[in-house]
Design a protein around this motif. Sequence first.
Motif, mmCIF file in Angstrom:
data_model
loop_
_atom_site.group_PDB
_atom_site.id
_atom_site.type_symbol
_atom_site.label_atom_id
_atom_site.label_comp_id
_atom_site.label_asym_id
_atom_site.label_seq_id
_atom_site.Cartn_x
_atom_site.Cartn_y
_atom_site.Cartn_z
ATOM 1 N N UNK A 1 15.455 104.599 29.857
ATOM 2 C CA UNK A 1 16.644 104.330 30.674
ATOM 3 C C UNK A 1 17.134 102.927 30.339
ATOM 4 N N UNK A 2 18.345 102.584 30.792
ATOM 5 C CA UNK A 2 18.873 101.266 30.470
ATOM 6 C C UNK A 2 18.341 100.193 31.419
ATOM 7 N N UNK A 3 18.588 98.943 31.032
ATOM 8 C CA UNK A 3 18.058 97.811 31.786
ATOM 9 C C UNK A 3 18.573 97.786 33.217
ATOM 10 N N UNK A 4 19.846 98.102 33.420
ATOM 11 C CA UNK A 4 20.425 98.061 34.764
ATOM 12 C C UNK A 4 19.741 99.056 35.699
ATOM 13 N N UNK A 5 19.418 100.232 35.171
ATOM 14 C CA UNK A 5 18.738 101.243 35.985
ATOM 15 C C UNK A 5 17.351 100.760 36.394
ATOM 16 N N UNK A 6 16.647 100.118 35.460
ATOM 17 C CA UNK A 6 15.322 99.572 35.778
ATOM 18 C C UNK A 6 15.430 98.543 36.897
ATOM 19 N N UNK A 7 16.386 97.637 36.776
ATOM 20 C CA UNK A 7 16.574 96.599 37.796
ATOM 21 C C UNK A 7 16.824 97.223 39.167
ATOM 22 N N UNK A 8 17.688 98.232 39.203
ATOM 23 C CA UNK A 8 18.011 98.904 40.461
ATOM 24 C C UNK A 8 16.774 99.553 41.079
ATOM 25 N N UNK A 9 16.005 100.261 40.268
ATOM 26 C CA UNK A 9 14.834 100.986 40.778
ATOM 27 C C UNK A 9 13.723 100.020 41.199
ATOM 28 N N UNK A 10 13.539 98.947 40.449
ATOM 29 C CA UNK A 10 12.537 97.951 40.837
ATOM 30 C C UNK A 10 12.918 97.290 42.160
ATOM 31 N N UNK A 11 14.201 97.015 42.339
ATOM 32 C CA UNK A 11 14.649 96.422 43.593
ATOM 33 C C UNK A 11 14.435 97.371 44.768
#
Length: 231
Positions: A189-199
């Motif tokens: 997945x892209x970086x933005x999706x990772x950031x969203x899910x980690x948050x």
Amino acid sequence: MKDKIWYLSNHNLFQGMIEEDFSDVVHVTQEYTVDKYKPIFLPGDPVKNIYFIKNGKVKISSISEDGKQLTMAILGNQDIFGELSLIGQKKQTTIAEAIENTYLCYIKKEDFESLLKKSPILSFKITKQIGLKLQNIENRIENIVFLDTMTRLVTLLLDLSKKYGIETKYGIEISLPLTHEEIGQLIAVNRQTVTTKLNELKQKELIDIKRSQIIIKDINKLESISKHAVF
């Protein structure tokens, strides 16, 4: 940085060997440095060495038939790669790339095979290592194909906690620092999706993030998410 003998003597693969066999390991082990973003080997290269990361980080990836790059693993200190050559692989099928300045130890394939013939304990450990590596590759591909994004992320965090987890008063700290982009490469997945899910996980107080370090605060709830995967 610690010297070669200290590094090898503290590596799990070589612990328990008799002194004579370990001296042979030290004798045939060589060292070199790979600059950030430089390849260590490419698909089609002849198989030559078994590698051990002394300090740094290496990405292992493959190219699909449609030309897309799939990250199979991101490896850190004391990790091994290239060992699949010991089960008959003649040419490299993956890309190994240093993603930061990396210090490697390596043993030529033929020298490593000689060590295996002399040391039953080394032979046992490397056979187990290869089995785990093949299982992990299979699991990673299945996860990407069948699991939703959050479950893929949680499963990756659990896998990393088992391999790189350190118990602290704050929780289980994953000692391998990964950027959000690198995590995204591991779960496709892209970086933005990772950031969203980690948050989302952080807001639920399941994890904490300090700089590039992830701390698992509630491993039981993460395991529950992983077990109730959405297919």
